[in-house]
Design a protein around this motif. Structure first.
Motif, PDB file in Angstrom:
ATOM      1  N   VAL A   1       0.842  -1.181   0.113  1.00  0.00           N
ATOM      2  CA  VAL A   1      -0.202   0.274   0.176  1.00  0.00           C
ATOM      3  C   VAL A   1       0.941   1.034  -0.074  1.00  0.00           C
ATOM      4  O   VAL A   1       1.660   0.961   1.046  1.00  0.00           O
ATOM      5  CB  VAL A   1      -1.248   0.305   1.221  1.00  0.00           C
ATOM      6  CG1 VAL A   1      -1.357   1.072   1.256  1.00  0.00           C
ATOM      7  CG2 VAL A   1      -1.583  -1.405   1.227  1.00  0.00           C
ATOM      8  N   GLN A   2       0.961   2.057  -0.837  1.00  0.00           N
ATOM      9  CA  GLN A   2       2.016   3.487  -0.888  1.00  0.00           C
ATOM     10  C   GLN A   2       0.769   4.330  -0.551  1.00  0.00           C
ATOM     11  O   GLN A   2      -0.414   4.322  -1.424  1.00  0.00           O
ATOM     12  CB  GLN A   2       2.035   3.534  -2.614  1.00  0.00           C
ATOM     13  CG  GLN A   2       3.508   2.464  -2.058  1.00  0.00           C
ATOM     14  CD  GLN A   2       3.951   2.877  -3.563  1.00  0.00           C
ATOM     15  OE1 GLN A   2       3.467   3.406  -4.717  1.00  0.00           O
ATOM     16  NE2 GLN A   2       5.229   1.796  -4.389  1.00  0.00           N
ATOM     17  N   LEU A   3       0.712   5.511  -0.351  1.00  0.00           N
ATOM     18  CA  LEU A   3      -0.092   6.718   0.290  1.00  0.00           C
ATOM     19  C   LEU A   3       0.845   8.363   0.168  1.00  0.00           C
ATOM     20  O   LEU A   3       1.533   7.742   0.164  1.00  0.00           O
ATOM     21  CB  LEU A   3      -0.532   6.611   1.507  1.00  0.00           C
ATOM     22  CG  LEU A   3      -1.440   8.327   2.240  1.00  0.00           C
ATOM     23  CD1 LEU A   3      -2.413   7.565   1.985  1.00  0.00           C
ATOM     24  CD2 LEU A   3      -1.367   8.057   3.892  1.00  0.00           C
ATOM     25  N   ASN A   4       0.632   8.838  -0.563  1.00  0.00           N
ATOM     26  CA  ASN A   4       0.676  10.603  -0.916  1.00  0.00           C
ATOM     27  C   ASN A   4      -0.961  11.483  -0.486  1.00  0.00           C
ATOM     28  O   ASN A   4      -1.942  11.052  -1.132  1.00  0.00           O
ATOM     29  CB  ASN A   4       1.346  10.156  -2.360  1.00  0.00           C
ATOM     30  CG  ASN A   4       2.115  11.411  -2.652  1.00  0.00           C
ATOM     31  OD1 ASN A   4       1.996  11.956  -1.310  1.00  0.00           O
ATOM     32  ND2 ASN A   4       2.257  12.042  -3.831  1.00  0.00           N
ATOM     33  N   ASN A   5       0.046  12.067   0.585  1.00  0.00           N
ATOM     34  CA  ASN A   5      -1.332  13.228   0.532  1.00  0.00           C
ATOM     35  C   ASN A   5      -0.957  14.931  -0.644  1.00  0.00           C
ATOM     36  O   ASN A   5       1.156  14.902  -0.280  1.00  0.00           O
ATOM     37  CB  ASN A   5      -1.767  13.622   1.160  1.00  0.00           C
ATOM     38  CG  ASN A   5      -1.259  13.620   2.339  1.00  0.00           C
ATOM     39  OD1 ASN A   5       0.097  13.021   2.453  1.00  0.00           O
ATOM     40  ND2 ASN A   5      -1.272  15.004   3.421  1.00  0.00           N
TER      41      ASN A   5
ATOM     42  N   TYR B   1     -13.449   8.099   2.960  1.00  0.00           N
ATOM     43  CA  TYR B   1     -14.021   7.551   1.240  1.00  0.00           C
ATOM     44  C   TYR B   1     -13.177   6.702   0.592  1.00  0.00           C
ATOM     45  O   TYR B   1     -13.896   6.274  -0.353  1.00  0.00           O
ATOM     46  CB  TYR B   1     -14.056   9.220   0.546  1.00  0.00           C
ATOM     47  CG  TYR B   1     -15.072   9.727   1.503  1.00  0.00           C
ATOM     48  CD1 TYR B   1     -16.628   9.605   1.526  1.00  0.00           C
ATOM     49  CD2 TYR B   1     -14.839  10.649   2.366  1.00  0.00           C
ATOM     50  CE1 TYR B   1     -17.555  10.661   1.640  1.00  0.00           C
ATOM     51  CE2 TYR B   1     -15.932  11.246   3.083  1.00  0.00           C
ATOM     52  CZ  TYR B   1     -17.426  11.564   2.387  1.00  0.00           C
ATOM     53  OH  TYR B   1     -17.981  12.445   3.364  1.00  0.00           O
ATOM     54  N   VAL B   2     -11.618   7.183   0.452  1.00  0.00           N
ATOM     55  CA  VAL B   2     -10.232   6.158  -0.174  1.00  0.00           C
ATOM     56  C   VAL B   2     -11.287   5.028   0.204  1.00  0.00           C
ATOM     57  O   VAL B   2     -10.842   3.860  -0.294  1.00  0.00           O
ATOM     58  CB  VAL B   2      -9.171   6.987   0.484  1.00  0.00           C
ATOM     59  CG1 VAL B   2      -8.223   6.121  -0.140  1.00  0.00           C
ATOM     60  CG2 VAL B   2      -9.217   7.867  -0.520  1.00  0.00           C
ATOM     61  N   ARG B   3     -10.585   4.574   1.836  1.00  0.00           N
ATOM     62  CA  ARG B   3     -11.009   2.926   1.944  1.00  0.00           C
ATOM     63  C   ARG B   3     -12.260   2.746   1.389  1.00  0.00           C
ATOM     64  O   ARG B   3     -12.378   1.506   1.010  1.00  0.00           O
ATOM     65  CB  ARG B   3     -11.154   2.678   3.365  1.00  0.00           C
ATOM     66  CG  ARG B   3     -10.023   3.515   4.132  1.00  0.00           C
ATOM     67  CD  ARG B   3     -10.118   3.361   6.067  1.00  0.00           C
ATOM     68  NE  ARG B   3     -10.440   2.286   6.204  1.00  0.00           N
ATOM     69  CZ  ARG B   3     -11.068   1.584   7.862  1.00  0.00           C
ATOM     70  NH1 ARG B   3     -11.311   3.119   8.714  1.00  0.00           N
ATOM     71  NH2 ARG B   3     -11.109   0.516   7.711  1.00  0.00           N
ATOM     72  N   GLU B   4     -13.300   3.040   1.410  1.00  0.00           N
ATOM     73  CA  GLU B   4     -14.753   2.138   0.322  1.00  0.00           C
ATOM     74  C   GLU B   4     -14.633   2.425  -0.861  1.00  0.00           C
ATOM     75  O   GLU B   4     -14.549   2.090  -1.620  1.00  0.00           O
ATOM     76  CB  GLU B   4     -16.294   3.954   0.971  1.00  0.00           C
ATOM     77  CG  GLU B   4     -17.167   3.353   0.370  1.00  0.00           C
ATOM     78  CD  GLU B   4     -18.425   4.337   0.814  1.00  0.00           C
ATOM     79  OE1 GLU B   4     -20.003   3.553   0.252  1.00  0.00           O
ATOM     80  OE2 GLU B   4     -17.822   5.351   0.240  1.00  0.00           O
TER      81      GLU B   4
ATOM     82  N   MET C   1     -10.475  -5.663   0.530  1.00  0.00           N
ATOM     83  CA  MET C   1      -9.921  -5.256   0.979  1.00  0.00           C
ATOM     84  C   MET C   1     -10.140  -3.980   1.901  1.00  0.00           C
ATOM     85  O   MET C   1     -10.775  -3.130   2.049  1.00  0.00           O
ATOM     86  CB  MET C   1      -8.760  -4.759  -0.192  1.00  0.00           C
ATOM     87  CG  MET C   1      -7.865  -4.016   0.152  1.00  0.00           C
ATOM     88  SD  MET C   1      -6.912  -4.248   1.255  1.00  0.00           S
ATOM     89  CE  MET C   1      -5.286  -5.198   0.488  1.00  0.00           C
ATOM     90  N   VAL C   2      -9.559  -4.071   3.349  1.00  0.00           N
ATOM     91  CA  VAL C   2     -10.340  -3.220   4.365  1.00  0.00           C
ATOM     92  C   VAL C   2      -8.522  -2.116   4.589  1.00  0.00           C
ATOM     93  O   VAL C   2      -8.241  -3.112   5.565  1.00  0.00           O
ATOM     94  CB  VAL C   2     -10.868  -3.449   5.519  1.00  0.00           C
ATOM     95  CG1 VAL C   2     -11.076  -2.637   6.553  1.00  0.00           C
ATOM     96  CG2 VAL C   2     -12.285  -4.415   5.056  1.00  0.00           C
TER      97      VAL C   2
ATOM     98  N   LEU D   1     -13.673  -1.514  -5.495  1.00  0.00           N
ATOM     99  CA  LEU D   1     -12.774  -2.402  -5.757  1.00  0.00           C
ATOM    100  C   LEU D   1     -12.719  -3.543  -6.503  1.00  0.00           C
ATOM    101  O   LEU D   1     -12.787  -4.426  -7.104  1.00  0.00           O
ATOM    102  CB  LEU D   1     -12.007  -0.539  -6.492  1.00  0.00           C
ATOM    103  CG  LEU D   1     -12.306   0.522  -7.103  1.00  0.00           C
ATOM    104  CD1 LEU D   1     -11.217   1.589  -7.333  1.00  0.00           C
ATOM    105  CD2 LEU D   1     -12.891   0.290  -7.970  1.00  0.00           C
ATOM    106  N   VAL D   2     -12.323  -3.896  -4.638  1.00  0.00           N
ATOM    107  CA  VAL D   2     -10.971  -5.247  -4.457  1.00  0.00           C
ATOM    108  C   VAL D   2     -13.131  -6.073  -5.034  1.00  0.00           C
ATOM    109  O   VAL D   2     -12.531  -7.373  -5.532  1.00  0.00           O
ATOM    110  CB  VAL D   2     -10.378  -4.592  -3.764  1.00  0.00           C
ATOM    111  CG1 VAL D   2     -10.051  -6.138  -3.103  1.00  0.00           C
ATOM    112  CG2 VAL D   2      -9.556  -4.199  -3.923  1.00  0.00           C
ATOM    113  N   ALA D   3     -13.362  -5.515  -4.415  1.00  0.00           N
ATOM    114  CA  ALA D   3     -14.529  -6.605  -4.333  1.00  0.00           C
ATOM    115  C   ALA D   3     -15.671  -7.186  -5.913  1.00  0.00           C
ATOM    116  O   ALA D   3     -15.531  -7.392  -5.911  1.00  0.00           O
ATOM    117  CB  ALA D   3     -15.488  -6.200  -2.840  1.00  0.00           C
TER     118      ALA D   3
END
Length: 173
Positions: A40-44, A110-113, A127-128, A118-120
């Motif tokens: 998992v990569q994260l950027n803001n 919102y990103v988590r949702e 994927m949570v 999409l994965v489901a």
């Protein structure tokens, strides 16, 4: 009596800016044993919108699931979630903290949702994404910036001292 500017912080809009789901090995990946290595990569980021007091804050999350040998990609998801925020009368470190930590905290659910959906929809197990402490990440980033600035300041100061030293010697020779 001085006019003090009123502080305003408002969420104007939250929106999905960009999304992508790839399953490059389908349908063969569905026949393999499901033991993924997940990255998992994260950027803001934050930027001013126009010339007013509105700022766009964007979170980008990229999730890659590969097999144990990391040879085949099960799926790759990228989500860019953004929000527009009004920040008026709040300056300096306080505004930086709002845009760098508080706003991403508001956007992350919102990103988590979207990632989970999409994965489901790709027919993979759910994927949570785990909660992220953006306040701690922001503080780490600020500390790293201060350390880098201090190191750069020492280098600049030393080179300045050498330059001044040479000028003095040449002037007095």
């Amino acid at each position: 009596m001085a006019d003090e500017q009123q502080q305003v912080f408002q969420l104007q809009r939250i929106y999905l800016k960009d999304t992508s789901f790839e399953c490059p090995g389908a349908p063969e990946v569905f026949l393999q044993e499901w033991k993924p290595k997940v990255n998992v990569q994260l950027n803001n980021s934050a930027r001013r919108v126009g010339e007013g007091d509105e700022f766009e804050v964007e979170i980008t999350v990229t999730v890659t699931a590969k097999d144990e040998a990391e040879e085949k990609t099960f799926y790759l998801v990228e989500v860019k979630q953004a929000g527009i925020f009004t920040v008026k009368g709040i300056e300096g470190e306080e505004r930086a903290q709002l845009l760098g930590a508080y706003c991403p905290n508001l956007l992350f659910p919102y990103v988590r949702e979207v990632v989970s959906d999409l994965v489901a929809k790709g027919s993979f197990p759910q994927m949570v994404l785990q909660p992220i402490n953006f306040d701690a990440l922001y503080q780490q980033q600020r500390q790293q910036q201060q350390e880098n600035a201090a190191a750069a300041g020492e280098t600049v100061q030393r080179s300045e001292e050498r330059r001044v030293g040479k000028e003095c010697r040449s002037r007095w020779s």
